[in-house]
Motif scaffolding. Structure first.
Motif, PDB file in Angstrom:
ATOM      1  N   MET A 162       0.831  -1.188   0.000  1.00 23.20           N
ATOM      2  CA  MET A 162       0.000   0.000   0.000  1.00 23.20           C
ATOM      3  C   MET A 162       0.876   1.252   0.000  1.00 23.20           C
ATOM      4  SD  MET A 162      -3.255  -0.238   2.441  1.00 23.20           S
ATOM      5  CE  MET A 162      -4.052  -1.795   2.595  1.00 23.20           C
ATOM      6  N   LEU A 163       0.366   2.285  -0.590  1.00 24.37           N
ATOM      7  CA  LEU A 163       1.051   3.562  -0.690  1.00 24.37           C
ATOM      8  C   LEU A 163       0.843   4.374   0.584  1.00 24.37           C
ATOM      9  CD1 LEU A 163       2.517   5.564  -2.608  1.00 24.37           C
ATOM     10  CD2 LEU A 163       0.264   6.322  -3.323  1.00 24.37           C
ATOM     11  N   ASP A 164       1.932   4.937   1.131  1.00 27.62           N
ATOM     12  CA  ASP A 164       1.812   5.840   2.272  1.00 27.62           C
ATOM     13  C   ASP A 164       1.620   7.259   1.763  1.00 27.62           C
ATOM     14  OD1 ASP A 164       1.976   3.949   4.275  1.00 27.62           O
ATOM     15  OD2 ASP A 164       4.134   4.155   4.515  1.00 27.62           O
ATOM     16  N   ILE A 165       0.716   7.986   2.401  1.00 32.44           N
ATOM     17  CA  ILE A 165       0.358   9.332   1.979  1.00 32.44           C
ATOM     18  C   ILE A 165       0.543  10.270   3.166  1.00 32.44           C
ATOM     19  CG2 ILE A 165      -1.541  10.776   1.142  1.00 32.44           C
ATOM     20  CD1 ILE A 165      -2.734   8.133  -0.029  1.00 32.44           C
ATOM     21  N   GLU A 166       1.148  11.433   2.918  1.00 30.93           N
ATOM     22  CA  GLU A 166       1.295  12.436   3.968  1.00 30.93           C
ATOM     23  C   GLU A 166       0.035  13.285   4.025  1.00 30.93           C
ATOM     24  OE1 GLU A 166       4.262  15.955   5.547  1.00 30.93           O
ATOM     25  OE2 GLU A 166       4.415  15.306   3.466  1.00 30.93           O
ATOM     26  N   ILE A 167      -0.443  13.496   5.237  1.00 34.24           N
ATOM     27  CA  ILE A 167      -1.627  14.335   5.443  1.00 34.24           C
ATOM     28  C   ILE A 167      -1.242  15.491   6.344  1.00 34.24           C
ATOM     29  CG2 ILE A 167      -3.976  14.460   6.366  1.00 34.24           C
ATOM     30  CD1 ILE A 167      -4.272  11.504   5.719  1.00 34.24           C
ATOM     31  N   GLU A 168      -1.581  16.714   5.915  1.00 37.81           N
ATOM     32  CA  GLU A 168      -1.411  17.914   6.732  1.00 37.81           C
ATOM     33  C   GLU A 168      -2.764  18.218   7.356  1.00 37.81           C
ATOM     34  OE1 GLU A 168       0.097  21.089   4.325  1.00 37.81           O
ATOM     35  OE2 GLU A 168       1.985  20.058   3.943  1.00 37.81           O
ATOM     36  N   TRP A 169      -2.811  18.211   8.688  1.00 39.35           N
ATOM     37  CA  TRP A 169      -4.054  18.388   9.430  1.00 39.35           C
ATOM     38  C   TRP A 169      -4.269  19.846   9.819  1.00 39.35           C
ATOM     39  CZ3 TRP A 169      -7.050  14.275   9.176  1.00 39.35           C
ATOM     40  CH2 TRP A 169      -6.471  13.020   9.005  1.00 39.35           C
ATOM     41  N   PRO A 170      -5.506  20.226  10.148  1.00 35.88           N
ATOM     42  CA  PRO A 170      -5.799  21.614  10.529  1.00 35.88           C
ATOM     43  C   PRO A 170      -5.053  22.085  11.784  1.00 35.88           C
ATOM     44  CG  PRO A 170      -7.841  20.460  10.044  1.00 35.88           C
ATOM     45  CD  PRO A 170      -6.740  19.441  10.032  1.00 35.88           C
ATOM     46  N   ASN A 171      -4.598  21.169  12.623  1.00 33.37           N
ATOM     47  CA  ASN A 171      -3.893  21.555  13.845  1.00 33.37           C
ATOM     48  C   ASN A 171      -2.398  21.781  13.615  1.00 33.37           C
ATOM     49  OD1 ASN A 171      -2.985  18.925  13.552  1.00 33.37           O
ATOM     50  ND2 ASN A 171      -3.605  18.243  15.577  1.00 33.37           N
ATOM     51  N   GLY A 172      -1.975  21.740  12.344  1.00 33.29           N
ATOM     52  CA  GLY A 172      -0.577  21.977  12.010  1.00 33.29           C
ATOM     53  C   GLY A 172       0.288  20.736  12.032  1.00 33.29           C
ATOM     54  N   LYS A 173      -0.255  19.607  12.447  1.00 32.46           N
ATOM     55  CA  LYS A 173       0.491  18.356  12.468  1.00 32.46           C
ATOM     56  C   LYS A 173       0.415  17.682  11.105  1.00 32.46           C
ATOM     57  CE  LYS A 173      -0.150  17.246  17.333  1.00 32.46           C
ATOM     58  NZ  LYS A 173      -0.591  16.209  18.264  1.00 32.46           N
ATOM     59  N   SER A 174       1.389  16.829  10.862  1.00 28.74           N
ATOM     60  CA  SER A 174       1.383  15.992   9.657  1.00 28.74           C
ATOM     61  C   SER A 174       1.508  14.546  10.096  1.00 28.74           C
ATOM     62  CB  SER A 174       2.559  16.332   8.742  1.00 28.74           C
ATOM     63  OG  SER A 174       2.408  17.613   8.198  1.00 28.74           O
ATOM     64  N   SER A 175       0.951  13.647   9.306  1.00 26.02           N
ATOM     65  CA  SER A 175       1.100  12.224   9.586  1.00 26.02           C
ATOM     66  C   SER A 175       1.130  11.458   8.268  1.00 26.02           C
ATOM     67  CB  SER A 175      -0.026  11.711  10.490  1.00 26.02           C
ATOM     68  OG  SER A 175      -1.284  11.831   9.867  1.00 26.02           O
ATOM     69  N   MET A 176       1.688  10.280   8.340  1.00 24.99           N
ATOM     70  CA  MET A 176       1.722   9.381   7.191  1.00 24.99           C
ATOM     71  C   MET A 176       0.678   8.297   7.435  1.00 24.99           C
ATOM     72  SD  MET A 176       4.050  10.630   5.207  1.00 24.99           S
ATOM     73  CE  MET A 176       4.460   9.359   4.033  1.00 24.99           C
ATOM     74  N   VAL A 177      -0.186   8.084   6.460  1.00 29.69           N
ATOM     75  CA  VAL A 177      -1.194   7.032   6.563  1.00 29.69           C
ATOM     76  C   VAL A 177      -1.181   6.217   5.284  1.00 29.69           C
ATOM     77  CG1 VAL A 177      -2.642   8.393   8.122  1.00 29.69           C
ATOM     78  CG2 VAL A 177      -3.112   8.417   5.694  1.00 29.69           C
ATOM     79  N   SER A 178      -1.664   5.027   5.371  1.00 24.74           N
ATOM     80  CA  SER A 178      -1.731   4.155   4.204  1.00 24.74           C
ATOM     81  C   SER A 178      -2.958   4.480   3.376  1.00 24.74           C
ATOM     82  CB  SER A 178      -1.798   2.689   4.629  1.00 24.74           C
ATOM     83  OG  SER A 178      -0.632   2.325   5.309  1.00 24.74           O
ATOM     84  N   GLU A 179      -2.805   4.394   2.068  1.00 17.63           N
ATOM     85  CA  GLU A 179      -3.948   4.571   1.185  1.00 17.63           C
ATOM     86  C   GLU A 179      -5.018   3.560   1.577  1.00 17.63           C
ATOM     87  OE1 GLU A 179      -4.806   5.103  -3.559  1.00 17.63           O
ATOM     88  OE2 GLU A 179      -3.162   3.811  -2.958  1.00 17.63           O
ATOM     89  N   GLY A 180      -6.259   4.010   1.606  1.00 20.51           N
ATOM     90  CA  GLY A 180      -7.365   3.144   1.997  1.00 20.51           C
ATOM     91  C   GLY A 180      -7.716   3.235   3.472  1.00 20.51           C
ATOM     92  N   SER A 181      -6.912   4.004   4.230  1.00 21.11           N
ATOM     93  CA  SER A 181      -7.187   4.163   5.659  1.00 21.11           C
ATOM     94  C   SER A 181      -8.480   4.946   5.876  1.00 21.11           C
ATOM     95  CB  SER A 181      -6.044   4.909   6.350  1.00 21.11           C
ATOM     96  OG  SER A 181      -4.854   4.162   6.302  1.00 21.11           O
ATOM     97  N   ASP A 182      -9.115   4.688   6.993  1.00 23.12           N
ATOM     98  CA  ASP A 182     -10.336   5.382   7.379  1.00 23.12           C
ATOM     99  C   ASP A 182      -9.987   6.808   7.805  1.00 23.12           C
ATOM    100  OD1 ASP A 182     -12.198   6.123   9.861  1.00 23.12           O
ATOM    101  OD2 ASP A 182     -13.320   4.801   8.526  1.00 23.12           O
ATOM    102  N   TRP A 183     -10.710   7.791   7.295  1.00 15.29           N
ATOM    103  CA  TRP A 183     -10.448   9.193   7.637  1.00 15.29           C
ATOM    104  C   TRP A 183     -10.651   9.460   9.118  1.00 15.29           C
ATOM    105  CZ3 TRP A 183      -7.695  12.707   5.424  1.00 15.29           C
ATOM    106  CH2 TRP A 183      -7.553  12.730   4.031  1.00 15.29           C
ATOM    107  N   LEU A 184     -11.707   8.938   9.701  1.00  8.42           N
ATOM    108  CA  LEU A 184     -11.988   9.225  11.105  1.00  8.42           C
ATOM    109  C   LEU A 184     -10.917   8.654  12.023  1.00  8.42           C
ATOM    110  CD1 LEU A 184     -15.863   8.632  11.190  1.00  8.42           C
ATOM    111  CD2 LEU A 184     -14.629  10.807  11.013  1.00  8.42           C
ATOM    112  N   ILE A 185     -10.461   7.455  11.749  1.00  6.70           N
ATOM    113  CA  ILE A 185      -9.410   6.834  12.561  1.00  6.70           C
ATOM    114  C   ILE A 185      -8.088   7.566  12.361  1.00  6.70           C
ATOM    115  CG2 ILE A 185      -8.021   4.745  12.875  1.00  6.70           C
ATOM    116  CD1 ILE A 185     -10.603   3.152  12.200  1.00  6.70           C
ATOM    117  N   SER A 186      -7.753   7.889  11.130  1.00  7.92           N
ATOM    118  CA  SER A 186      -6.503   8.605  10.844  1.00  7.92           C
ATOM    119  C   SER A 186      -6.480   9.960  11.542  1.00  7.92           C
ATOM    120  CB  SER A 186      -6.332   8.794   9.340  1.00  7.92           C
ATOM    121  OG  SER A 186      -6.242   7.547   8.690  1.00  7.92           O
ATOM    122  N   ALA A 187      -7.597  10.677  11.513  1.00  8.63           N
ATOM    123  CA  ALA A 187      -7.679  11.975  12.177  1.00  8.63           C
ATOM    124  C   ALA A 187      -7.519  11.816  13.685  1.00  8.63           C
ATOM    125  CB  ALA A 187      -9.008  12.647  11.844  1.00  8.63           C
TER     126      ALA A 187
END
Length: 79
Positions: free
Chosen positions: A1-26
């Motif tokens: 699976m592809l890892d994707i970087e997400i920039e969150w509204p709180n200024g944090k970034s995280s790496m999540v796998s493609e297909g991950s649940d948005w609510l859990i990732s947040a």
């Protein structure tokens, strides 16, 4: 699976796998996305991902041409 970087509204970034649940990732990034029906009908969980509005409860993280997904909270004047 592809890892994707997400920039969150709180200024944090995280790496999540493609297909991950948005609510859990947040949640893992310390972000609480409001929910209502959890079936996509009420719109309480709407977020903007790279400018596109999605309902987090019924969508999963998808890759795009961009190397990073930037998340913002949607604003609805009627809520």
């Amino acid at each position: 699976m592809l890892d994707i970087e997400i920039e969150w509204p709180n200024g944090k970034s995280s790496m999540v796998s493609e297909g991950s649940d948005w609510l859990i990732s947040a949640n893992q990034a310390g972000i609480n996305i409001p929910t209502g029906c959890l079936k996509g009908s009420c719109g309480a969980c709407e977020i903007e991902v790279n400018g596109k509005v999605i309902r987090a409860c019924i969508n999963s993280v998808e890759s795009t041409d961009s190397t990073t997904l930037k998340v913002e909270f949607s604003t609805d004047p009627f809520w």
